[in-house]
Design a protein around this motif. Structure first.
Motif, mmCIF file in Angstrom:
data_model
loop_
_atom_site.group_PDB
_atom_site.id
_atom_site.type_symbol
_atom_site.label_atom_id
_atom_site.label_comp_id
_atom_site.label_asym_id
_atom_site.label_seq_id
_atom_site.Cartn_x
_atom_site.Cartn_y
_atom_site.Cartn_z
ATOM 1 N N ASP A 193 0.661 -1.258 0.043
ATOM 2 C CA ASP A 193 0.093 -0.104 0.101
ATOM 3 C C ASP A 193 0.859 1.336 0.067
ATOM 4 O O ASP A 193 2.160 1.184 0.245
ATOM 5 C CB ASP A 193 -0.980 0.010 1.181
ATOM 6 C CG ASP A 193 -2.382 0.558 0.908
ATOM 7 O OD1 ASP A 193 -2.277 1.648 0.034
ATOM 8 O OD2 ASP A 193 -3.201 0.566 1.780
ATOM 9 N N CYS A 194 0.238 2.427 -0.217
ATOM 10 C CA CYS A 194 1.140 3.664 -0.071
ATOM 11 C C CYS A 194 1.652 3.821 1.019
ATOM 12 O O CYS A 194 1.321 3.364 2.357
ATOM 13 C CB CYS A 194 0.097 4.656 -0.545
ATOM 14 S SG CYS A 194 -1.161 5.133 0.508
ATOM 15 N N TRP B 244 3.237 9.941 -18.498
ATOM 16 C CA TRP B 244 2.861 8.630 -18.429
ATOM 17 C C TRP B 244 3.943 7.601 -19.341
ATOM 18 O O TRP B 244 4.484 8.015 -20.274
ATOM 19 C CB TRP B 244 1.688 8.331 -19.184
ATOM 20 C CG TRP B 244 0.586 8.688 -18.395
ATOM 21 C CD1 TRP B 244 -0.181 10.157 -18.624
ATOM 22 C CD2 TRP B 244 -0.189 8.187 -17.370
ATOM 23 N NE1 TRP B 244 -0.942 10.316 -17.635
ATOM 24 C CE2 TRP B 244 -1.144 9.228 -17.015
ATOM 25 C CE3 TRP B 244 -0.221 7.130 -16.724
ATOM 26 C CZ2 TRP B 244 -2.089 9.019 -15.919
ATOM 27 C CZ3 TRP B 244 -1.113 6.693 -15.567
ATOM 28 C CH2 TRP B 244 -1.941 7.703 -15.254
ATOM 29 N N LYS C 110 -0.847 2.612 -9.129
ATOM 30 C CA LYS C 110 -2.012 3.406 -9.879
ATOM 31 C C LYS C 110 -2.886 3.985 -8.773
ATOM 32 O O LYS C 110 -4.047 4.006 -9.124
ATOM 33 C CB LYS C 110 -2.214 2.942 -11.153
ATOM 34 C CG LYS C 110 -1.590 2.686 -12.028
ATOM 35 C CD LYS C 110 -2.020 2.177 -13.429
ATOM 36 C CE LYS C 110 -2.639 3.296 -13.920
ATOM 37 N NZ LYS C 110 -2.963 2.831 -15.371
ATOM 38 N N LEU C 111 -2.338 4.287 -7.580
ATOM 39 C CA LEU C 111 -3.235 4.952 -6.714
ATOM 40 C C LEU C 111 -3.326 6.314 -6.800
ATOM 41 O O LEU C 111 -2.494 6.962 -7.509
ATOM 42 C CB LEU C 111 -2.639 4.535 -5.159
ATOM 43 C CG LEU C 111 -2.555 2.766 -4.819
ATOM 44 C CD1 LEU C 111 -1.961 2.802 -3.457
ATOM 45 C CD2 LEU C 111 -3.944 2.278 -4.915
ATOM 46 N N SER C 112 -4.461 6.798 -6.209
ATOM 47 C CA SER C 112 -4.521 8.171 -6.524
ATOM 48 C C SER C 112 -3.301 8.965 -5.991
ATOM 49 O O SER C 112 -2.997 8.954 -4.886
ATOM 50 C CB SER C 112 -5.842 8.749 -5.512
ATOM 51 O OG SER C 112 -6.018 10.231 -5.650
ATOM 52 N N GLY C 113 -3.083 10.236 -6.977
ATOM 53 C CA GLY C 113 -2.033 10.938 -6.645
ATOM 54 C C GLY C 113 -0.519 10.540 -6.749
ATOM 55 O O GLY C 113 0.271 11.399 -6.394
ATOM 56 N N GLN C 114 -0.316 9.414 -7.011
ATOM 57 C CA GLN C 114 0.937 8.936 -7.226
ATOM 58 C C GLN C 114 1.709 9.025 -8.406
ATOM 59 O O GLN C 114 1.367 9.133 -9.698
ATOM 60 C CB GLN C 114 0.848 7.080 -7.252
ATOM 61 C CG GLN C 114 0.649 6.632 -5.630
ATOM 62 C CD GLN C 114 0.688 5.042 -5.349
ATOM 63 O OE1 GLN C 114 0.436 4.478 -6.618
ATOM 64 N NE2 GLN C 114 1.285 4.702 -4.457
ATOM 65 N N ARG C 115 3.000 9.474 -8.366
ATOM 66 C CA ARG C 115 3.825 9.858 -9.425
ATOM 67 C C ARG C 115 5.187 9.094 -8.842
ATOM 68 O O ARG C 115 5.656 9.292 -7.802
ATOM 69 C CB ARG C 115 4.128 11.527 -9.778
ATOM 70 C CG ARG C 115 2.937 11.858 -10.230
ATOM 71 C CD ARG C 115 3.014 13.534 -10.189
ATOM 72 N NE ARG C 115 3.949 13.904 -11.303
ATOM 73 C CZ ARG C 115 3.712 14.400 -12.523
ATOM 74 N NH1 ARG C 115 2.390 14.303 -13.014
ATOM 75 N NH2 ARG C 115 4.544 14.426 -13.477
ATOM 76 N N GLN D 191 -1.117 -2.166 -11.105
ATOM 77 C CA GLN D 191 -2.262 -1.148 -10.739
ATOM 78 C C GLN D 191 -2.572 -1.123 -9.366
ATOM 79 O O GLN D 191 -2.847 0.067 -8.839
ATOM 80 C CB GLN D 191 -3.387 -1.374 -11.605
ATOM 81 C CG GLN D 191 -3.003 -1.371 -13.192
ATOM 82 C CD GLN D 191 -4.179 -1.670 -14.109
ATOM 83 O OE1 GLN D 191 -5.314 -1.676 -13.668
ATOM 84 N NE2 GLN D 191 -4.017 -1.971 -15.341
#
Length: 349
Positions: free
Chosen positions: A57-58, A126, A308-313, A304
């Motif tokens: 997890d994040c 991307w 590819k969780l919200s806000g991840q870079r 994913q």
């Protein structure tokens, strides 16, 4: 609350006595367990737990989970540093020809699927992650009345160019030493995958994913037919022909209907992949798989679900380090991470 107060009192006493606490066990600072490893002043056991929650997890959520499970507070940034370090190290030490599947038996075939998917990076926006999945026909389980599933798979994942990824896949495929007639590739028709298979494994069985072929057919029919009933009837007839390995018939039927841009694109797609559309034959081989659902599932579970969780870079290096951990875990080789916690592979945090 009563137990919580007891714990807080115990922890306060431990601090006064110059002890390090881990759960309900007090360890003296002079004990080897308190010295840490790999540049981190953290016990081997805690490092492994940090890496485990960090790869699931994040990092902002990982420290919450870790505190709930161990009653030890660790910052999200510290979990990131430890997780990233182990991801980098496992990438350096993994044998490219290490097999995690059991040997391929004479009556089995080895399936190979590959595909690309995008993640958001800091530098290049991307960028494509290429994922490979290998599994044996004998590990494809079909229970009556239940969806089929694959009991064991081996994965590869690479953020970067297809040349490097294909070389990594070849190292792994060749390690299984299967004859070409028992090596089956399934893909969606992407040129880089098709060209790689043709160059590296020209004698292997290469299948165009039937569901992608049908999806292209639906795309054309949706543009051409106004009447829904006629569209459905025509499309179902063509799909039946595809399953009977009559792709030439389907191409002729498309030409009879239209010479539109959509029709020509569909014909070009089928003609480019015609040698990979002998579905009636493929249904008699191995586990009778003609779709690439296994690799699409792999993208969700390997990439994913964590990346590819919200806000991840992601940085390029950080993304590959995380992919190394995800693949290690999915391959059932977490014991390699545990082994690393017992070694000194870093001098400084």
């Amino acid at each position: 609350m009563f137990l919580r107060r007891i714990w807080e009192q115990f922890r306060a006493i431990s601090v006064k006595k110059n002890l390090t606490t881990l759960g309900w066990v007090a360890i003296d600072n002079a004990h080897p367990f308190s010295k840490g490893h790999n540049g981190f002043q953290i016990s081997s056991l805690m490092q492994e737990k940090m890496v485990y929650v960090g790869h699931l997890d994040c990092y902002q959520r990982s420290n919450e989970i870790l505190e709930k499970l161990t009653l030890v507070k660790v910052s999200a940034s510290q979990i990131y540093r430890v997780t990233d370090a182990y991801g980098a190290q496992i990438g350096k030490t993994t044998d490219p020809q290490e097999r995690t599947l059991t040997p391929v038996m004479q009556e089995e075939v080895l399936y190979v699927e590959a595909d690309g998917g995008m993640i958001l990076t800091r530098k290049d926006d991307w960028k494509e992650v290429k994922v490979g999945r290998l599994f044996k026909s004998g590990d494809c389980i079909h229970a009556d009345g239940k969806p089929g599933y694959i009991s064991h798979s081996q994965y590869k994942a690479h953020l970067g160019n297809s040349k490097t990824f294909c070389r990594q896949m070849e190292d792994l495929i060749d390690a299984y030493e299967v004859t070409k007639d028992r090596l089956v590739f399934i893909s969606d028709g992407a040129p880089w995958i098709r060209n790689w298979i043709e160059d590296a494994y020209p004698q292997a069985i290469s299948i165009l994913d039937y569901y992608h072929a049908a999806e292209h057919l639906h795309g054309f029919a949706d543009k051409h037919f106004k009447d829904e009933k006629k569209r459905k009837q025509w499309t179902e007839r063509q799909k039946k022909s595809l399953l009977q390995s009559k792709v030439t018939t389907v191409i002729k039927n498309v030409r009879k209907l239209s010479n539109s841009k959509e029709a020509l694109q569909l014909i070009d797609y089928y003609e480019a992949n015609q040698q990979r559309m002998d579905y009636s034959r493929y249904k008699q081989i191995g586990a009778a798989i003609i779709g690439s659902g296994a690799i699409e599932s792999a993208h969700r579970t390997v990439v994913q679900k964590r990346m590819k969780l919200s806000g991840q870079r992601w940085s390029g290096t950080g993304a590959q380090n995380m992919l190394n951990l995800r693949v290690t875990s999915m391959n059932g080789r977490w014991d390699k991470i545990i082994a690393l916690t017992k070694k000194d592979f870093r001098k400084a945090a």
